[in-house]
Design an enzyme around this catalytic site. Structure first.
Site, PDB file in Angstrom:
ATOM      1  N   GLU A  73       0.808  -1.208   0.000  1.00  0.00           N
ATOM      2  CA  GLU A  73       0.000   0.000   0.000  1.00  0.00           C
ATOM      3  C   GLU A  73       0.852   1.273   0.000  1.00  0.00           C
ATOM      4  O   GLU A  73       0.665   2.178   0.816  1.00  0.00           O
ATOM      5  CB  GLU A  73      -0.965  -0.046   1.193  1.00  0.00           C
ATOM      6  N   GLU A 105      -7.790  -5.836  -2.775  1.00  0.00           N
ATOM      7  CA  GLU A 105      -7.245  -4.502  -2.580  1.00  0.00           C
ATOM      8  C   GLU A 105      -5.792  -4.596  -3.061  1.00  0.00           C
ATOM      9  O   GLU A 105      -5.526  -4.376  -4.228  1.00  0.00           O
ATOM     10  CB  GLU A 105      -7.335  -4.091  -1.106  1.00  0.00           C
ATOM     11  N   ASN A 140       3.010   1.975   7.574  1.00  0.00           N
ATOM     12  CA  ASN A 140       1.903   1.051   7.371  1.00  0.00           C
ATOM     13  C   ASN A 140       1.759   0.191   8.626  1.00  0.00           C
ATOM     14  O   ASN A 140       2.723   0.018   9.375  1.00  0.00           O
ATOM     15  CB  ASN A 140       2.171   0.172   6.143  1.00  0.00           C
ATOM     16  N   GLU A 146      -8.759   4.609   0.746  1.00  0.00           N
ATOM     17  CA  GLU A 146      -8.660   4.896   2.187  1.00  0.00           C
ATOM     18  C   GLU A 146      -7.479   5.818   2.505  1.00  0.00           C
ATOM     19  O   GLU A 146      -7.547   6.630   3.429  1.00  0.00           O
ATOM     20  CB  GLU A 146      -8.574   3.601   2.986  1.00  0.00           C
ATOM     21  N   HIS A 188     -18.511  -8.605   5.945  1.00  0.00           N
ATOM     22  CA  HIS A 188     -17.141  -8.173   6.181  1.00  0.00           C
ATOM     23  C   HIS A 188     -16.466  -9.085   7.192  1.00  0.00           C
ATOM     24  O   HIS A 188     -16.986  -9.303   8.287  1.00  0.00           O
ATOM     25  CB  HIS A 188     -17.118  -6.722   6.701  1.00  0.00           C
TER      26      HIS A 188
END
Lengths: 714, 714
Positions: free
Chosen positions: B170, B501, B192, B507, B412
């Protein structure tokens, strides 16, 4: 029935640093205090003699310089007494008394706003204590770098030990002085399929010790749940043992979240070795049974397709055709059989017939499922599926056949240490058992653990064993876990854990042999935490008679093998040898057929670790008595009073003893069987061969005529 | 329909060491040979220019000095051609052509009696190759110390890279020369929740490169199954990348058992950047669909209770009462609510109403299940149970409510990286979904992986992700896995993997922001392996408007956010912003309502990594066209011919473009919507703001009257 008495005797903050607690009978006295650094210190005396010198308590935390080691103040001391009697689902005795005085010390740590609690329980047979971490803001998640619990010895005691190891417990015991452990460590570490040592003075629990003035001390733990298994590491300059936990893949020794507790650390002490064997302290420190309905839990006497593989006569594997096999890839259906596969329909039926004929409850079959061609040593993830049989093993047919004969099949789940794979299949595997009439499983964890880097006794893996036991309970399945962590009394809470291996079992007699006195040590060590699936009953000691390529020797006499059914208490007992050997010695085999596996009472008559153990047990339901004696390497005459019997009654005792020329090595199959009339006034004097022993079954005659002509034992 | 053509052209042992393979169109030429040490060497030319210089192939094995690196001889070379057309379950195009020439080289290793096979597939868009390990006696189980696959660059190319990391993908992309990677590495490693770097010149795949003479090169892998994920490590003296696998807890990089293969290593090459985006090579190197019935797999456009937690307006957690929580211990039913819990019945109903009103398929709700009070950063094993809702979330009631409105709830499952715990609950969790009407799950792996010591991209964990996908397929459940390993085309085989993702998603716009050109890079990198759940559609760029304590800024214009639904292909698209923001910009929101999520065709019109991407897509069923353009940081005028339309027809194009004063930072909400008449002869010239873009929906008018009065685009 359960009696429950609880008195809160004392509950107020204290200023005076030294706290004392006495056992109910007054024999033990525990002293607790803080030293100048604010570190907790405890010591233990027994009959006015110090047996554990002052030693520190505490935990070193990762990434926490202060840890939970010192700077403590006592903020509260609470004492109480507890007395209950509980009924085990199975066991050596009908009921167990759980009676102790308790002292719970709350410690505040200066400067961290943290508190912990150390709970001591002092029984008439010893001490248990543990760390407790109450809910609080500044101690939520923490990582144990090492537990720093000391057991300070009062002298250079004799120790009966196996080397510390994160991955096996299957060592022969070494008897030495504490100071000699370092020098003997390397030699003690015999080869194993998984082994990870850590220190030249590291040993495992349960550790048996004997002082020069004749006091027996046992160090172990109880209620090992979601924590890493404890070893002991000896400071052999000061003769202080310190806890040494099993690390995970990262080298960390425990991930805890408050509220939580450590397992109990146990110190069983007596000047009579028999008291150590009779102690139920380890069970008492575990929680009561969590299974609501235990009707489906039952003792099991069984035979199995096993010894023929262990000795190398037959194989677990079905084929030798492939250099390697893969589940879902390898075509087993069309593979060429190797002709030596033990778990084939015909052979299994032979065992079922044998079990039915001789009154055994079950038949274990190993090697029934695909994958045994290369099942260990490869760190293989997808090693077994626990549900797919080899082409020559018909699950449904064999289940029906066994059922028609009144016998139950016993399932086998070898995991090869691949715990994730086992968990993935677990529901399907247990359901498969239910669908096919199995209610007990022998599980195995041979070889290194997967996930790689984890150890057999690390918190992660211990959590797995517990998961397997609890899920089995949901399916009403009994578990007999091999190579899992040594038991710590958890069978009180989960009585479907009817057995464990977790020590050097009979299989090693086919892997080079065990020491002749091995069975005189197991009850002092391994068995204190729970029963062992030792798989006794070997009648042919020369393994080459089964497999000419295997020159191992079973280092006991045949009479000793019979005695094991009594001396090694277990609700799960195997007659491990081949049916043909039992046919050959059918008179001796009668004892294995007769002996009970569940008891109303047990009397330890003689005991000395490494030397001998003699025990008398009263069978549940029949009330028959059985006596077993195992002897170490020195020949000896065992002398016991049969005063556990009714002095006014006459019984027939069938004595299975060593022959006069018996010897574990040179003449192990020499035995003599005699019948005598006994009563509670009788005294037996019985010679025992090196590595020998004797077994006795005692019952009132159905008809007084049976007594006629039999000699009477005075 | 599937066409399948396979010709075996050549199959005989060869003496000559140099082998050549051409792509079907002749643009590519692969050369393979052995060097003097017997090491395999390959190189690749494109349109007569070398694009990959000679580089070595092989694997270093653990505990095997010789490894699989050299001393090889070529024992067999087999070439073939393959041409099929397959129909994806969902995708950018209606059908995919899989056309390549193949060369399989069998290599014998001298002195070890081992052989391996290297299989090359040369497509018209690039090269894929992999290692294959046939069944054989001397190569059964082996452990990879490192894969030694080289990608030798021909110059100091421009690279679009993120730093190598075992635990996160990410990162924002860095654009630099290869030689600059080392100097920029540290800065590129933004914070992260889980990250593990390994080398100052380590980068991740898919890696995009551009040579100075305008050739685009992409390095990645395909079909990553039961193998560790590959990074690339640059020798920046020689400009040679080498494979760098992700290690396990012990530092090992792969446990293999023959027969098996490595994933494919892919090199996509073109002198037109649009070809990189259009390449289906990664999918083509995966196996065909393994799900027999795929009727239940369907594209999903959804909203959710999510952005309000991401921005900090509301919370996943239900209570702030406890310093720490434990499942099964903490009493959530009687806990004091914190008053900010997003997943409450009333709020969820608001989203369901909104979804129903605007035609969305589903509503995702995060934070519905107990445990969010301390769900990350604690290496917590038993972190979630996936089946127990908070007291204010009524699963059954909300399911019924959603169903009554024609909307599906989306499940979720945040695992917090605790993979064993997730697997233990997986059957129950998936069954719970089926019982309550859910057919899709967003799973998450935030924070370090458990078992501790494993990494997000190690073989162990990759095996877990695959297990979750395959088990979900058994339950007919679609999976959208976050923080899992970057996709490698596996959705061809398992089309229930509808999203991942595995890159820096929206986000981060609430965590400090992403670079304005981020979306111009994702299709060149992350998206080559599979669709991303990027969660676009943010209309309010000033996050402090939602949460005054969060001063993050969304670094795009509103028009750019609309374009993402077209430029970032995914069968799963979220409208991520709060309903009230869509109500405020309802005219722009119309595009999100209209845009399709499944396509019959895609035309890449303009593309330059880091600068701009323009794509036109034809919707399945309706045949409507949608165009998206995302622009980088430089303002630019996009010029595209609409020649994908029928030149003889007239369509109405609704153009959602940046306002003239728009700017991602200073004026992101400036947009203009206009309608024009277009045909296949039209040419569009559209200004794009910094961090801007445009979106167009194109449809034939239902009634020709609608064309009246609209300007015509020539």
């Amino acid at each position: 029935m359960k009696k429950f008495i609880l008195f809160i005797i004392l509950l107020f903050p204290l200023i005076a640093p030294a706290q004392e607690l006495k056992s109910p009978n007054g024999n033990f006295s525990l002293a607790f205090s803080l030293d100048a650094s604010g570190a907790p210190v405890y010591s233990l005396t027994y009959k006015q003699k110090m047996v554990i010198k002052p030693g520190k308590l505490g935990l070193e935390l990762k990434g926490d310089a202060k840890s939970l080691l010192n700077d403590f103040t006592i903020s509260n001391v609470s004492t109480s007494t507890f007395d209950e009697t509980w009924t085990p689902v199975w066991g050596e005795v009908k009921s167990v008394r759980n009676h102790y005085n308790e002292m719970a010390v709350t410690l505040n740590q200066k400067g961290t706003d943290r508190h912990i609690l150390i709970r001591f329980r002092l029984f008439d047979d010893g001490l248990g204590f543990r760390y407790e971490f109450p809910p609080q803001k500044n101690l939520t998640y923490f990582v144990i770098k090492e537990e720093r619990t000391q057991f300070a010895m009062t002298g250079n005691h004799a120790a009966y030990w196996i080397p510390g190891d994160y991955d096996t417990q299957e060592y022969d015991y070494v008897t030495s002085r504490l100071s000699e452990i370092r020098g003997l460590q390397a030699k003690s570490r015999t080869q194993n399929l998984s082994q990870t040592g850590f220190s030249p003075t590291g040993v495992q629990t349960s550790l048996m010790l004997k002082t020069d003035d004749g006091i027996y001390i046992n160090l172990h733990e109880a209620a090992l749940v979601n924590y890493s298994c404890m070893h002991l590491n000896l400071d052999d300059t000061n003769l202080v043992f310190e806890s040494w936990l099993t690390p995970d893949a990262k080298g960390d020794k425990g991930y805890l979240q408050a509220p939580c507790t450590s397992p109990w650390r146990t110190i069983i002490v007596s000047d009579d070795a028999r008291d150590i064997l009779a102690s139920k302290m380890t069970y008492n420190l575990n929680e009561p049974c969590k299974i609501a309905d235990t009707d489906w839990v039952h003792p099991v006497k069984y035979v199995g397709v096993w010894w023929e593989m262990i000795t190398g006569k037959s194989t677990w594997a079905y084929t030798d055709q492939y250099p390697t096999v893969q589940l879902g890839v390898t075509d087993f259906a069309n593979a060429k059989p190797n002709g030596r596969h033990g778990a084939n329909n015909a052979n299994v039926k032979k065992y079922i017939d044998f079990a039915a004929k001789h009154g055994f409850d079950g038949v274990l079959v190993e090697g029934w499922n695909i994958g045994w061609e290369d099942w260990f040593g490869h760190s293989k993830d997808h090693v077994f599926d626990f549900i797919t049989p080899y082409p020559d093993f018909n699950v449904q047919e064999l289940h029906e056949y066994a059922k028609s004969k009144g016998v139950k099949m016993i399932m086998h789940h070898e995991t090869s240490g691949s715990t994730r794979n086992y968990e993935r299949y677990m529901d399907a595997a247990y359901q498969f058992m239910k669908d096919n009439g199995y209610d007990a499983v022998k599980s195995g964890y041979v070889g290194p653990i997967l996930p790689r880097g984890e150890n057999h006794y690390s918190q992660w893996t211990i959590n797995h064993y517990q998961y397997a036991i609890e899920k089995a309970a949901q399916y009403k399945i009994m578990v007999n876990a091999h190579e899992a962590v040594r038991p710590t009394g958890l069978a009180r809470t989960w009585p479907n854990l009817i057995g464990n291996e977790s020590a050097r079992g009979t299989e090693y007699q086919a892997f080079g042999g065990s020491k002749p006195n091995h069975a005189t040590l197991l009850p002092f060590t391994r068995l204190l935490g729970g029963p062992m699936d030792y798989t006794p009953g070997i009648f042919e000691m020369d393994v080459s008679k089964i497999n000419p390529n295997n020159h191992s020797h079973v280092n006991t006499t045949l009479a000793n093998q019979l005695a094991l059914y009594v001396t090694l208490y277990s609700p799960l007992q195997m007659a491990a040898d081949l049916p043909e050997h039992y046919d050959r010695y059918h008179d001796a085999f009668q004892f294995i057929k007769d002996v009970a596996v569940d008891w109303d009472d047990s009397n330890y008559l003689e005991a000395e670790p490494g030397e001998y153990i003699t025990v008398a047990r009263k069978a549940k339901k029949t009330g028959h008595w059985f006596v077993g004696n195992v002897n170490g390497e020195k020949p000896r005459t065992s002398t016991v009073a049969l005063d556990f019997l009714d002095p006014a009654k006459k019984y027939i005792a069938t004595i299975y003893a060593d022959g006069k020329d018996a010897h574990f090595k040179t003449n192990p199959q020499s035995y003599a069987i005699r019948k005598v009339v006994v009563s509670g006034k009788s005294k037996l004097s019985q010679w025992c061969a090196p590595g020998g022993g004797y077994a006795i079954s005692i019952a009132e005659p159905a008809n007084p005529q049976e007594l006629k002509g039999l000699p009477v034992l005075r």
